[in-house]
Scaffold this motif. Structure first.
Motif, PDB file in Angstrom:
ATOM      1  N   ILE A 189     -14.274  -5.874   3.442  1.00 57.93           N
ATOM      2  CA  ILE A 189     -14.945  -6.329   1.737  1.00 57.93           C
ATOM      3  C   ILE A 189     -13.339  -6.517   1.095  1.00 57.93           C
ATOM      4  N   TYR A 190     -13.387  -4.859   0.985  1.00 63.94           N
ATOM      5  CA  TYR A 190     -11.848  -4.926   0.340  1.00 63.94           C
ATOM      6  C   TYR A 190     -10.671  -5.626   0.415  1.00 63.94           C
ATOM      7  N   SER A 191     -10.324  -5.430   1.410  1.00 61.93           N
ATOM      8  CA  SER A 191      -9.618  -5.513   1.886  1.00 61.93           C
ATOM      9  C   SER A 191      -9.187  -7.713   2.402  1.00 61.93           C
ATOM     10  N   ILE A 192     -10.734  -8.358   2.596  1.00 62.39           N
ATOM     11  CA  ILE A 192     -10.824  -9.676   2.293  1.00 62.39           C
ATOM     12  C   ILE A 192     -10.773 -10.189   0.644  1.00 62.39           C
ATOM     13  N   LYS A 193     -12.133  -9.397  -0.253  1.00 61.17           N
ATOM     14  CA  LYS A 193     -12.271  -9.584  -1.364  1.00 61.17           C
ATOM     15  C   LYS A 193     -10.575  -9.363  -2.856  1.00 61.17           C
ATOM     16  N   THR A 194     -10.580  -8.080  -1.576  1.00 64.05           N
ATOM     17  CA  THR A 194      -9.237  -8.207  -3.368  1.00 64.05           C
ATOM     18  C   THR A 194      -8.272  -8.684  -2.425  1.00 64.05           C
ATOM     19  N   HIS A 195      -7.763  -9.140  -3.718  1.00 61.28           N
ATOM     20  CA  HIS A 195      -6.229 -10.037  -3.406  1.00 61.28           C
ATOM     21  C   HIS A 195      -4.875  -8.814  -3.029  1.00 61.28           C
ATOM     22  N   GLN A 246      -1.542  -7.163   4.857  1.00 59.28           N
ATOM     23  CA  GLN A 246      -0.751  -8.508   5.028  1.00 59.28           C
ATOM     24  C   GLN A 246       1.294  -7.702   5.076  1.00 59.28           C
ATOM     25  N   ARG A 247       1.033  -7.332   3.841  1.00 63.70           N
ATOM     26  CA  ARG A 247       2.762  -7.252   4.384  1.00 63.70           C
ATOM     27  C   ARG A 247       3.312  -5.625   5.381  1.00 63.70           C
ATOM     28  N   LEU A 248       1.412  -4.796   5.137  1.00 64.55           N
ATOM     29  CA  LEU A 248       2.163  -3.514   6.324  1.00 64.55           C
ATOM     30  C   LEU A 248       2.124  -3.713   7.672  1.00 64.55           C
ATOM     31  N   PHE A 249       1.166  -5.012   8.267  1.00 65.10           N
ATOM     32  CA  PHE A 249       1.124  -5.500   9.056  1.00 65.10           C
ATOM     33  C   PHE A 249       2.227  -6.287   9.488  1.00 65.10           C
ATOM     34  N   TYR A 250       2.795  -6.829   9.075  1.00 65.64           N
ATOM     35  CA  TYR A 250       4.515  -7.466   8.464  1.00 65.64           C
ATOM     36  C   TYR A 250       5.682  -6.882   8.920  1.00 65.64           C
ATOM     37  N   CYS A 251       5.207  -5.938   8.241  1.00 70.53           N
ATOM     38  CA  CYS A 251       6.754  -4.612   8.874  1.00 70.53           C
ATOM     39  C   CYS A 251       6.498  -4.590  10.080  1.00 70.53           C
ATOM     40  N   LYS A 252       5.206  -3.709  10.531  1.00 68.21           N
ATOM     41  CA  LYS A 252       5.279  -3.526  11.385  1.00 68.21           C
ATOM     42  C   LYS A 252       5.751  -3.863  13.177  1.00 68.21           C
ATOM     43  N   ARG A 306      -5.109  -6.732   0.096  1.00 69.01           N
ATOM     44  CA  ARG A 306      -4.759  -8.211   0.888  1.00 69.01           C
ATOM     45  C   ARG A 306      -3.653  -8.489   0.852  1.00 69.01           C
ATOM     46  N   LYS A 307      -3.138  -8.087   0.702  1.00 68.32           N
ATOM     47  CA  LYS A 307      -1.540  -8.805   0.576  1.00 68.32           C
ATOM     48  C   LYS A 307      -0.657  -7.537   0.752  1.00 68.32           C
ATOM     49  N   ARG A 308      -0.854  -6.497   0.775  1.00 72.51           N
ATOM     50  CA  ARG A 308      -0.296  -5.183   0.757  1.00 72.51           C
ATOM     51  C   ARG A 308      -0.477  -4.685   2.560  1.00 72.51           C
ATOM     52  N   LEU A 346      -6.429   3.947   1.771  1.00 74.00           N
ATOM     53  CA  LEU A 346      -6.181   5.334   1.261  1.00 74.00           C
ATOM     54  C   LEU A 346      -5.076   4.655   1.672  1.00 74.00           C
ATOM     55  N   HIS A 347      -4.117   4.400   2.047  1.00 67.47           N
ATOM     56  CA  HIS A 347      -2.419   4.557   2.596  1.00 67.47           C
ATOM     57  C   HIS A 347      -2.075   3.531   1.739  1.00 67.47           C
ATOM     58  N   VAL A 348      -2.793   2.242   1.647  1.00 68.67           N
ATOM     59  CA  VAL A 348      -2.133   0.799   0.516  1.00 68.67           C
ATOM     60  C   VAL A 348      -1.883   1.167  -0.813  1.00 68.67           C
ATOM     61  N   ILE A 349      -3.429   2.475  -0.937  1.00 64.99           N
ATOM     62  CA  ILE A 349      -3.913   2.480  -2.488  1.00 64.99           C
ATOM     63  C   ILE A 349      -2.457   3.610  -2.737  1.00 64.99           C
ATOM     64  N   ARG A 350      -1.979   4.704  -1.920  1.00 66.62           N
ATOM     65  CA  ARG A 350      -1.044   5.821  -2.304  1.00 66.62           C
ATOM     66  C   ARG A 350      -0.091   5.168  -2.232  1.00 66.62           C
TER      67      ARG A 350
END
Length: 314
Positions: A293-299, A306-312, A302-304, A48-52
Motif C-alpha cells: 500500500i505505502y509503496s504504491i500510494k506514497t509517491h 524504483q531507484r533502488l531496483f533500477y540501481c540493482k 515509490r520513487k525511491r 525500513l531500508h528506504v526510510i533509513r
C-alpha cells in the motif's frame, strides 16, 4: 484413538492443530505460506531500508511508518516458526512456556499495530488541521517519547493475563485450534477460575482496539471537516491524497479483525479449517499488504523503491 494420541504428548505441552482436513495439501500450503512470509519480510525490510537511507523521508510521517513496518516484521516472526513447522512436518506440539511467549507477542504486537495506526492518524490530523505547528508539535524528541509509550502500552498492559496463563490448571485436552498460540485458546482448556482473564481481556480489547478505532474515526471526521472548508478543489484532493495510504492500512488491519469476530461468533457450524484460515488471515494479511500500500500510494517511497531496483539492475 484420539485419546491415545493425546496421551503420547507431554502434559505440559499443547498439540498444534495445523490445518485440519488439508493435510494432503501441506506441500502446496508450505510453498504458499513460505512465499507470503518471504514477501512480508522483504516488503517491510525494504520500507525500513528506504526510510533509513533516504534523507527526505526523515520526517514524522515516515518515522511512524517505520514503526508500523517493524511491528509487521515482528508479527511475521512471531507465527512463522509454528506455521511453517507444522506444514514442513517438523513439529506437532509446543511447550507451555513457548506457547505463552508466542501468545504474548501475537497479542502485544496486535495492540502495538493499533497504537501505531492511531498515532499515524494523529500525524495526519496535525498535518492537515494545524500545518503551521506541525514541525513544532511533532519534534524528534516527542516522536521518540510516542514510540516508547506505544511500546510500554502494548507490552505492559497485556502482561497480567499472559503471566497468569502460567499458573492455570489445564485439565482439558491440550489441542489448540490454530497453528499458533492465542490467549483465548489457552483459557478454553483451563479448569481454573478464568474470570480475571476474561474480564481483563475484554477490557483490553475495548480500551485498545475499540478505543483506537473510535479515535481514528474522530480524527478523520475532523480532517474531513477541515478539508471541506478549503476553497480550492485541487488542494482538497492533495490533502485527502496524503491520507489514502493510512486509511487503507486501517481498513487492512480492522476488516480481518471484524471478519474473525463474525466467524467466531456466528460461524460455529463452519468447518474448523475456516476458523484456522481466518486466524492466519488476520495475522498475516496486514503485514503483507502494508508495504505494498505505502509503496504504491506514497509517491516518495515509490520513487525511491524504483531507484533502488533500477540501481540493482545496473
Amino acid at each position: 484413538m484420539s485419546s491415545i494420541f493425546i496421551s503420547n504428548f507431554s502434559s505440559s505441552s499443547f498439540i498444534l492443530t495445523g490445518f485440519p482436513g488439508l493435510e494432503v495439501d501441506y506441500l502446496w500450503l508450505s510453498i504458499s505460506f513460505s512465499s507470503i512470509y518471504g514477501m512480508v519480510f522483504l516488503g517491510n525490510c525494504m520500507v525500513l531500508h528506504v526510510i533509513r537511507t533516504e534523507p527526505s523521508l526523515h520526517q514524522p510521517m515516515f518515522y511512524f511508518l517505520a514503526m508500523l513496518a517493524l511491528t509487521d516484521v515482528c508479527m511475521g516472526l512471531s507465527t512463522m516458526p509454528t506455521v511453517l513447522g507444522i506444514l514442513w512436518g517438523l513439529i506437532q506440539e509446543i511447550s507451555l512456556d513457548l506457547c505463552i511467549a508466542q501468545s504474548y507477542f501475537i497479542h502485544g504486537l496486535s495492540f502495538m499495530e493499533s497504537s501505531v495506526l492511531l498515532t499515524m492518524a494523529f500525524d495526519r490530523y496535525i498535518a492537515i488541521c494545524n500545518p503551521l505547528r506541525y514541525s513544532s508539535i511533532l519534534t524528534n524528541d516527542k516522536i521518540l517519547k510516542i514510540g516508547v509509550t506505544i511500546l510500554y502500552r502494548s507490552s505492559l498492559l497485556i502482561s497480567p493475563i499472559i503471566i497468569r496463563l502460567k499458573f492455570l490448571n489445564y485439565c482439558r485436552p491440550h489441542i489448540l485450534s490454530h497453528s499458533f498460540c492465542l490467549h483465548q485458546d489457552l483459557i478454553r482448556m483451563a479448569c481454573s477460575d478464568i474470570h480475571f482473564n476474561s474480564i481483563y481481556g475484554l477490557a483490553l480489547v475495548i480500551s485498545n482496539l475499540l478505543l483506537d478505532a473510535v479515535l481514528i474515526l474522530i480524527s478523520y471526521i475532523m480532517i474531513l471537516h477541515t478539508v471541506l472548508a478549503i476553497a480550492s478543489q485541487e488542494e482538497r484532493r492533495k490533502s485527502l491524497q496524503t491520507c489514502v495510504s493510512h486509511i487503507s492500512a486501517v481498513l487492512v488491519f480492522y476488516i480481518p479483525i471484524i471478519g474473525l469476530t463474525i466467524v467466531h461468533r456466528f460461524g460455529k457450524h463452519l468447518s474448523p479449517v475456516v476458523h484456522v484460515l481466518m486466524g492466519n488471515f488476520y495475522i498475516i494479511f496486514p503485514p503483507l499488504l502494508n508495504p505494498i500500500i505505502y509503496s504504491i500510494k506514497t509517491h516518495r517511497i515509490r520513487k525511491r523503491v524504483q531507484r533502488l531496483f533500477y540501481c540493482k539492475r545496473s
